[in-house]
Scaffold this motif. Structure first.
Motif, PDB file in Angstrom:
ATOM      1  N   VAL A 285       0.000   5.249 -14.015  1.00 42.21           N
ATOM      2  CA  VAL A 285      -0.430   3.888 -14.058  1.00 42.21           C
ATOM      3  C   VAL A 285      -1.550   3.724 -13.533  1.00 42.21           C
ATOM      4  O   VAL A 285      -2.547   3.206 -14.167  1.00 42.21           O
ATOM      5  CB  VAL A 285       0.696   2.775 -13.529  1.00 42.21           C
ATOM      6  CG1 VAL A 285       0.356   1.607 -13.211  1.00 42.21           C
ATOM      7  CG2 VAL A 285       1.975   2.820 -14.375  1.00 42.21           C
ATOM      8  N   GLU A 289      -4.894   2.426 -15.418  1.00 47.03           N
ATOM      9  CA  GLU A 289      -5.976   1.380 -14.947  1.00 47.03           C
ATOM     10  C   GLU A 289      -7.193   1.704 -14.938  1.00 47.03           C
ATOM     11  O   GLU A 289      -8.112   0.763 -14.721  1.00 47.03           O
ATOM     12  CB  GLU A 289      -5.065   1.032 -13.629  1.00 47.03           C
ATOM     13  CG  GLU A 289      -4.019   0.295 -14.067  1.00 47.03           C
ATOM     14  CD  GLU A 289      -3.249  -0.254 -12.448  1.00 47.03           C
ATOM     15  OE1 GLU A 289      -3.544   0.225 -11.561  1.00 47.03           O
ATOM     16  OE2 GLU A 289      -2.387  -1.504 -12.728  1.00 47.03           O
ATOM     17  N   ARG A 290      -7.542   3.006 -14.810  1.00 46.45           N
ATOM     18  CA  ARG A 290      -8.971   3.344 -14.736  1.00 46.45           C
ATOM     19  C   ARG A 290      -9.631   2.789 -15.997  1.00 46.45           C
ATOM     20  O   ARG A 290     -10.823   2.761 -15.994  1.00 46.45           O
ATOM     21  CB  ARG A 290      -9.091   4.909 -14.323  1.00 46.45           C
ATOM     22  CG  ARG A 290      -8.905   5.314 -13.019  1.00 46.45           C
ATOM     23  CD  ARG A 290      -9.018   7.005 -12.900  1.00 46.45           C
ATOM     24  NE  ARG A 290     -10.181   7.397 -13.061  1.00 46.45           N
ATOM     25  CZ  ARG A 290     -10.735   8.061 -14.140  1.00 46.45           C
ATOM     26  NH1 ARG A 290      -9.951   8.484 -14.908  1.00 46.45           N
ATOM     27  NH2 ARG A 290     -11.898   8.641 -14.125  1.00 46.45           N
ATOM     28  N   GLY A 292      -8.722   0.413 -17.742  1.00 42.91           N
ATOM     29  CA  GLY A 292      -8.435  -1.119 -18.244  1.00 42.91           C
ATOM     30  C   GLY A 292      -7.230  -1.216 -18.710  1.00 42.91           C
ATOM     31  O   GLY A 292      -7.037  -2.346 -19.397  1.00 42.91           O
ATOM     32  N   ARG A 294      -2.999  -1.725 -18.475  1.00 46.64           N
ATOM     33  CA  ARG A 294      -2.059  -2.011 -17.683  1.00 46.64           C
ATOM     34  C   ARG A 294      -0.736  -1.906 -18.404  1.00 46.64           C
ATOM     35  O   ARG A 294      -0.611  -2.726 -19.588  1.00 46.64           O
ATOM     36  CB  ARG A 294      -2.021  -3.308 -17.099  1.00 46.64           C
ATOM     37  CG  ARG A 294      -0.764  -3.843 -16.249  1.00 46.64           C
ATOM     38  CD  ARG A 294      -0.791  -3.034 -14.891  1.00 46.64           C
ATOM     39  NE  ARG A 294       0.302  -3.710 -14.110  1.00 46.64           N
ATOM     40  CZ  ARG A 294       0.662  -2.978 -12.801  1.00 46.64           C
ATOM     41  NH1 ARG A 294      -0.037  -2.121 -12.416  1.00 46.64           N
ATOM     42  NH2 ARG A 294       1.595  -3.482 -12.233  1.00 46.64           N
ATOM     43  N   THR A 316       4.980   0.889  -8.917  1.00 45.26           N
ATOM     44  CA  THR A 316       3.794   0.322  -9.758  1.00 45.26           C
ATOM     45  C   THR A 316       3.768  -0.906  -9.940  1.00 45.26           C
ATOM     46  O   THR A 316       2.923  -1.504 -10.570  1.00 45.26           O
ATOM     47  CB  THR A 316       4.290   1.399 -11.262  1.00 45.26           C
ATOM     48  OG1 THR A 316       5.497   0.658 -11.632  1.00 45.26           O
ATOM     49  CG2 THR A 316       4.372   2.597 -11.049  1.00 45.26           C
TER      50      THR A 316
END
Length: 348
Positions: A285, A289-290, A292, A294, A316
């Protein structure tokens, strides 16, 4: 090989779009071999792959001396082989049961060396043109499709991606959606394809329908073009939602490139992330998220254990869905609704 009856050979699953009647001769110059070129070969020794997957969707036992037709291709499979799309005219390697011949460069130590194939020639049509999987692909789309897409990614091979993809496709179908279930990257094989077909989805396809026997070592623009082709075809067939699996893990080079490139990942509306345990969930996760991303939910092997589910959700903040929940039309419909909302936001 004179007067070769190509139909006596065992053609692999990855050649399923090709009309075998077009095979008319052999080119013995392997120096110009391209990924996707059809290779006629003779089995010299049996290794890891003891069977070949046939176009009709069943396996066939291999014996030394069997003639086989395999496209040249690369392969990336951490549980099995890494191999390149290179043909050694003395002897080459069978890299995948679904059909892929090339040169193995490394293998997982838990499996046997590859089955060995003596290449006899590149198969040509009667006019001498080498037959290539690319020439039998679906037509390229004129415009980008607008179909909403749930993309299924994972930590690695065997993390539960295909199970989740098939379960969600079945749940969506039961909920009344005209669902397409697709595989965007990987190496041609009938296992995932058959699992998708069993869901009752309105349309099933993979990257081989876009002309690639494998997506490993293919340039990013070619892979994205293939994804667009599959989505466009699904839309043409009146599908109103798609579930697409990307092979291997999120660090695999082609999958990583898709997820890191805004123009490539714009095809996807929402993501499911399959993983094996809570640590993998937390790390995955964070990595997503690095870029963008989710995930809309976690799933996969970790969903089998209530204790692991609890750990992952605490770590998470992302909901975990089991196979049973993905199969449930109510849960599937909720994911579809969230996906449509996400697609609207992307369009805006």
């Amino acid at each position: 090989m004179k007067n070769c009856n190509f139909k006596t050979a065992k053609w692999c699953f990855a050649t399923r779009r090709i009309d075998q009647n077009l095979a008319g001769g052999l080119c013995h110059d392997f120096s110009q071999t391209k990924p996707g070129d059809l290779i006629l070969g003779r089995v010299t020794s049996i290794g890891n792959h003891r069977r070949i997957q046939l176009p009709e969707g069943r396996p066939s036992t291999l014996y030394p001396g069997d003639l086989v037709v395999l496209p040249c291709g690369a392969r990336y499979a951490p549980d099995q082989f890494e191999g390149f799309a290179e043909i050694d005219e003395q002897c080459s390697d069978m890299l995948a049961g679904g059909g892929c011949i090339g040169r193995m460069v490394q293998r997982n130590e838990r499996i046997k060396p590859p089955t060995r194939i003596q290449p006899l020639g590149r198969i040509t049509s009667k006019d001498g043109t080498v037959l290539n999987t690319r020439d039998f692909a679906l037509a390229k789309p004129i415009t980008t499709s607008q179909i909403p897409v749930i993309c299924v990614v994972g930590t690695s091979m065997n993390s539960g991606k295909t199970t989740a993809t098939a379960a969600l496709a079945h749940g969506l179908t039961k909920a009344g959606w005209q669902a397409a279930v697709l595989k965007g990257t990987g190496t041609g094989a009938f296992g995932d394809y058959n699992a998708y077909t069993d869901t009752g989805a309105s349309y099933v396809a993979d990257f081989t329908d876009a002309g690639m026997v494998t997506t490993y070592k293919e340039p990013l623009h070619r892979i994205v073009e293939g994804i667009d082709t599959l989505l466009s075809e699904a839309e043409t067939r009146d599908c109103n939602i798609a579930v697409m699996e990307l092979a291997d893990g999120i660090f695999q080079q082609e999958t990583a490139a898709i997820l890191a490139t805004p123009s490539a990942r714009s095809r996807f509306s929402k993501y499911l992330f399959a993983c094996s345990d809570a640590v993998a969930a937390a790390g995955g996760v964070a990595e997503l998220e690095r870029n963008g991303i989710r995930p809309i939910a976690l799933t996969g092997m970790l969903s089998c254990s209530p204790m692991t589910v609890n750990e992952a959700q605490i770590a998470t903040g992302v909901q975990v869905l089991t196979k049973g929940q993905l199969l449930d039309p109510a849960y599937a419909n909720t994911l579809a609704a969230r996906t449509l909302m996400g697609r609207s936001a992307l369009a805006a």
